[in-house]
Design a protein around this motif. Sequence first.
Motif, mmCIF file in Angstrom:
data_model
loop_
_atom_site.group_PDB
_atom_site.id
_atom_site.type_symbol
_atom_site.label_atom_id
_atom_site.label_comp_id
_atom_site.label_asym_id
_atom_site.label_seq_id
_atom_site.Cartn_x
_atom_site.Cartn_y
_atom_site.Cartn_z
ATOM 1 N N ALA A 177 0.845 -1.196 0.000
ATOM 2 C CA ALA A 177 0.000 0.000 0.000
ATOM 3 C C ALA A 177 0.880 1.246 0.000
ATOM 4 O O ALA A 177 1.866 1.332 0.724
ATOM 5 N N VAL A 178 0.495 2.191 -0.816
ATOM 6 C CA VAL A 178 1.180 3.486 -0.874
ATOM 7 C C VAL A 178 0.196 4.516 -0.370
ATOM 8 O O VAL A 178 -0.891 4.682 -0.921
ATOM 9 N N ARG A 179 0.580 5.200 0.705
ATOM 10 C CA ARG A 179 -0.304 6.217 1.270
ATOM 11 C C ARG A 179 -0.151 7.514 0.501
ATOM 12 O O ARG A 179 0.943 7.877 0.074
ATOM 13 N N ASP A 180 -1.269 8.195 0.328
ATOM 14 C CA ASP A 180 -1.254 9.454 -0.418
ATOM 15 C C ASP A 180 -0.497 10.552 0.315
ATOM 16 O O ASP A 180 0.082 11.437 -0.307
ATOM 17 N N ASP A 181 -0.489 10.497 1.669
ATOM 18 C CA ASP A 181 0.160 11.562 2.414
ATOM 19 C C ASP A 181 1.678 11.390 2.474
ATOM 20 O O ASP A 181 2.389 12.319 2.855
#
Length: 191
Positions: A177-181
Amino acid sequence: MIVTLIIICEVGFWVLLAGGLALRYAAKMPRTSVAVLLCEPVLEVILFVVTAIDLKNGAEPDWKHGLAAVYIGYSIALGHYTIKWVDVRVAHRFAGGPPPSTPKYGTPRAVHEWKIAARWVLAALIAMGLLQGAVWYVGGDGDADSLRMWQQRMLWLIGINVIIAATYTVFPKKAPAVRDDEEKPSFLSRL
């Protein structure tokens, strides 16, 4: 003699593959490369004929004849896939082709693993058929226990490949998962 021929066929497979790819990418002769790659099945035919002649001449069936059947099964079921797999990598490395694209996550990876398992199952079934043909060819008078042992190994091979594919279905690998923040590192920050 059979073991030597199996080794010669295996080496011949890779020599023809390397020669065919060299003709395709280094010499820029794609049609000649196809002709060279089409010589690959001749190796299996030679191995099959020599194995049958060896059994016909009274050789006791043993592990060498079983190994020949397994090699032929692999070559028929996975030979083309192996050639394509190597071709994509050589094209990417030496001819500016696109990078290989093997799915890594989720359902696409499970489908890929089932396709690989199907190829191995086909290879095992071909080998088992050839082995059964050899058992019938030898008849009731000959000792065919080593050939039957190879058939059992092929059943194990089928089971292992189905289990591996099933694990990718039941426990699919998830993409990280790649977090947007999160700030993605730039190319220059990696230097």
